[in-house]
Design a protein around this motif. Structure first.
Motif, PDB file in Angstrom:
ATOM      1  N   ALA A 119       0.832  -1.210   0.000  1.00  0.00           N
ATOM      2  CA  ALA A 119       0.000   0.000   0.000  1.00  0.00           C
ATOM      3  C   ALA A 119       0.864   1.257   0.000  1.00  0.00           C
ATOM      4  N   GLU A 120       1.945   1.219   0.781  1.00  0.00           N
ATOM      5  CA  GLU A 120       2.835   2.384   0.840  1.00  0.00           C
ATOM      6  C   GLU A 120       3.560   2.588  -0.489  1.00  0.00           C
ATOM      7  N   LYS A 121       3.997   1.486  -1.104  1.00  0.00           N
ATOM      8  CA  LYS A 121       4.690   1.594  -2.394  1.00  0.00           C
ATOM      9  C   LYS A 121       3.773   2.193  -3.456  1.00  0.00           C
ATOM     10  N   ILE A 122       2.531   1.725  -3.494  1.00  0.00           N
ATOM     11  CA  ILE A 122       1.572   2.252  -4.465  1.00  0.00           C
ATOM     12  C   ILE A 122       1.373   3.749  -4.252  1.00  0.00           C
ATOM     13  N   GLY A 123       1.215   4.149  -3.003  1.00  0.00           N
ATOM     14  CA  GLY A 123       1.034   5.565  -2.707  1.00  0.00           C
ATOM     15  C   GLY A 123       2.231   6.400  -3.105  1.00  0.00           C
ATOM     16  N   ARG A 124       3.430   5.904  -2.794  1.00  0.00           N
ATOM     17  CA  ARG A 124       4.651   6.649  -3.088  1.00  0.00           C
ATOM     18  C   ARG A 124       4.914   6.756  -4.593  1.00  0.00           C
ATOM     19  N   HIS A 125       4.640   5.680  -5.338  1.00  0.00           N
ATOM     20  CA  HIS A 125       5.028   5.647  -6.745  1.00  0.00           C
ATOM     21  C   HIS A 125       3.937   6.105  -7.697  1.00  0.00           C
ATOM     22  N   VAL A 126       2.696   5.983  -7.284  1.00  0.00           N
ATOM     23  CA  VAL A 126       1.604   6.365  -8.185  1.00  0.00           C
ATOM     24  C   VAL A 126       0.762   7.491  -7.587  1.00  0.00           C
ATOM     25  N   GLY A 127       0.455   7.389  -6.292  1.00  0.00           N
ATOM     26  CA  GLY A 127      -0.346   8.431  -5.643  1.00  0.00           C
ATOM     27  C   GLY A 127      -1.369   7.811  -4.702  1.00  0.00           C
ATOM     28  N   ARG A 168     -10.529   4.409 -12.644  1.00  0.00           N
ATOM     29  CA  ARG A 168      -9.076   4.203 -12.633  1.00  0.00           C
ATOM     30  C   ARG A 168      -8.800   2.927 -11.835  1.00  0.00           C
ATOM     31  N   THR A 169      -8.248   1.943 -12.510  1.00  0.00           N
ATOM     32  CA  THR A 169      -8.157   0.598 -11.940  1.00  0.00           C
ATOM     33  C   THR A 169      -6.707   0.141 -11.822  1.00  0.00           C
ATOM     34  N   LEU A 170      -6.355  -0.391 -10.657  1.00  0.00           N
ATOM     35  CA  LEU A 170      -5.039  -0.989 -10.441  1.00  0.00           C
ATOM     36  C   LEU A 170      -5.185  -2.504 -10.477  1.00  0.00           C
ATOM     37  N   LEU A 171      -4.468  -3.158 -11.386  1.00  0.00           N
ATOM     38  CA  LEU A 171      -4.448  -4.614 -11.432  1.00  0.00           C
ATOM     39  C   LEU A 171      -3.409  -5.129 -10.440  1.00  0.00           C
ATOM     40  N   VAL A 172      -3.811  -6.063  -9.597  1.00  0.00           N
ATOM     41  CA  VAL A 172      -2.914  -6.646  -8.594  1.00  0.00           C
ATOM     42  C   VAL A 172      -2.786  -8.143  -8.840  1.00  0.00           C
ATOM     43  N   ALA A 182     -12.604  -0.013 -18.241  1.00  0.00           N
ATOM     44  CA  ALA A 182     -11.764   0.485 -17.152  1.00  0.00           C
ATOM     45  C   ALA A 182     -10.586   1.283 -17.705  1.00  0.00           C
ATOM     46  N   ILE A 183     -10.093   2.201 -16.887  1.00  0.00           N
ATOM     47  CA  ILE A 183      -8.874   2.954 -17.199  1.00  0.00           C
ATOM     48  C   ILE A 183      -7.737   2.272 -16.453  1.00  0.00           C
ATOM     49  N   VAL A 184      -6.846   1.619 -17.207  1.00  0.00           N
ATOM     50  CA  VAL A 184      -5.787   0.815 -16.590  1.00  0.00           C
ATOM     51  C   VAL A 184      -4.422   1.248 -17.117  1.00  0.00           C
ATOM     52  N   HIS A 185      -3.618   1.807 -16.215  1.00  0.00           N
ATOM     53  CA  HIS A 185      -2.263   2.210 -16.584  1.00  0.00           C
ATOM     54  C   HIS A 185      -1.212   1.676 -15.619  1.00  0.00           C
ATOM     55  N   HIS A 186      -1.648   0.915 -14.604  1.00  0.00           N
ATOM     56  CA  HIS A 186      -0.697   0.425 -13.608  1.00  0.00           C
ATOM     57  C   HIS A 186      -1.068  -0.979 -13.148  1.00  0.00           C
ATOM     58  N   GLY A 242       2.381   0.657 -16.347  1.00  0.00           N
ATOM     59  CA  GLY A 242       3.540   0.672 -15.472  1.00  0.00           C
ATOM     60  C   GLY A 242       3.503  -0.507 -14.520  1.00  0.00           C
ATOM     61  N   LEU A 243       4.648  -1.192 -14.347  1.00  0.00           N
ATOM     62  CA  LEU A 243       4.746  -2.333 -13.436  1.00  0.00           C
ATOM     63  C   LEU A 243       5.425  -1.893 -12.147  1.00  0.00           C
ATOM     64  N   HIS A 244       4.766  -2.142 -11.015  1.00  0.00           N
ATOM     65  CA  HIS A 244       5.303  -1.809  -9.700  1.00  0.00           C
ATOM     66  C   HIS A 244       5.425  -3.094  -8.884  1.00  0.00           C
TER      67      HIS A 244
END
Length: 239
Positions: free
Chosen positions: A67-75, A129-133, A155-159, A182-184
């Protein structure tokens, strides 16, 4: 390929994640009997991120870091919904969605063939805005299929986010980048090796063979009966 950690926090998170995976025995080294991936690559290493679901403390720490990585790198307000990829990505999507206080859906590998015959379960994320996990990625091919299904649904998928990225097979980032995805990730095999330098999880001979694989995975795969080029993986994927 570098592990692409961009800050001290990223490097610390990678080491913590690698140590947790080693502690729960999710890391497997088997140079004498290589693993074969669906793409055709041969590998002396295998990571079983599904084991995380059994260990509450490990999974809590890993999901906190995710969760912290997603926040730091994407918002911290970058997404409207979290999507899990069937099946291993579903629990991680649920835990991350809970931490980010977002709705969660999941994407099937193929339509179930009855009822609504749906690919997406939960709700259709049209315009969101969708994050695929998922739990991990080797060469990014499954991420492409899931992201395509989400985009087809509007869906809007960029990460996309994974706990573990192999970080060695050629073309992984580039394939996703061509789709504007983008791959995180939290950690790679290089992080596992770094932790193993100071903690004796495996023998020196096993570590040496793994390093040979990481230094040239294409040659190692080909020498052990697997595919030896990215285009071979693509051809196998299309077959």
């Amino acid at each position: 390929m570098s592990d692409r950690h961009t800050s001290d926090w990223d490097r610390d998170a990678a080491r913590i994640t690698a140590r947790a995976l080693l502690d729960i025995k999710a890391v497997n080294f088997r140079p004498e009997e290589p693993y074969t991936f669906t793409s055709g690559w041969k590998s002396p290493v295998y990571i079983d991120c599904r084991k995380i679901i059994f260990f509450p403390r490990a999974r809590a720490k890993i999901c906190e870091l995710a969760a912290e990585k997603i926040g730091r790198h994407v918002g911290y307000e970058a997404f409207d919904v979290i999507a899990g990829g069937e099946t291993a990505g579903i629990p991680f999507a649920a835990w991350i969605a809970d931490r980010l206080q977002l709705p969660m859906i999941y994407v099937r590998k193929k339509a179930k063939g009855f009822g609504r015959n749906a690919l997406i379960e939960g709700d259709v994320p049209a315009g969101q805005r969708t994050l695929l996990v998922e739990d991990l990625t080797t060469d990014g091919q499954s991420k492409i299929r899931f992201c395509t299904a989400l985009r087809d649904a509007g869906a809007i998928v960029h990460h996309t986010f994974v706990v573990f990225f192999y970080g060695v097979f050629p073309g992984s980032f580039e394939t996703l980048r061509r789709m504007d995805i983008g791959l995180h990730h939290l950690c790679t095999w290089w992080d596992v090796l770094e932790v193993c330098r100071t903690h004796p999880y495996f023998s020196d001979s096993a570590l040496a063979e793994v390093r040979r694989f990481l230094d040239d995975p294409v040659a190692w795969s080909k020498a052990h009966g697997g595919i030896g080029a990215p285009e071979e993986a693509a051809a196998k994927e299309e077959a």
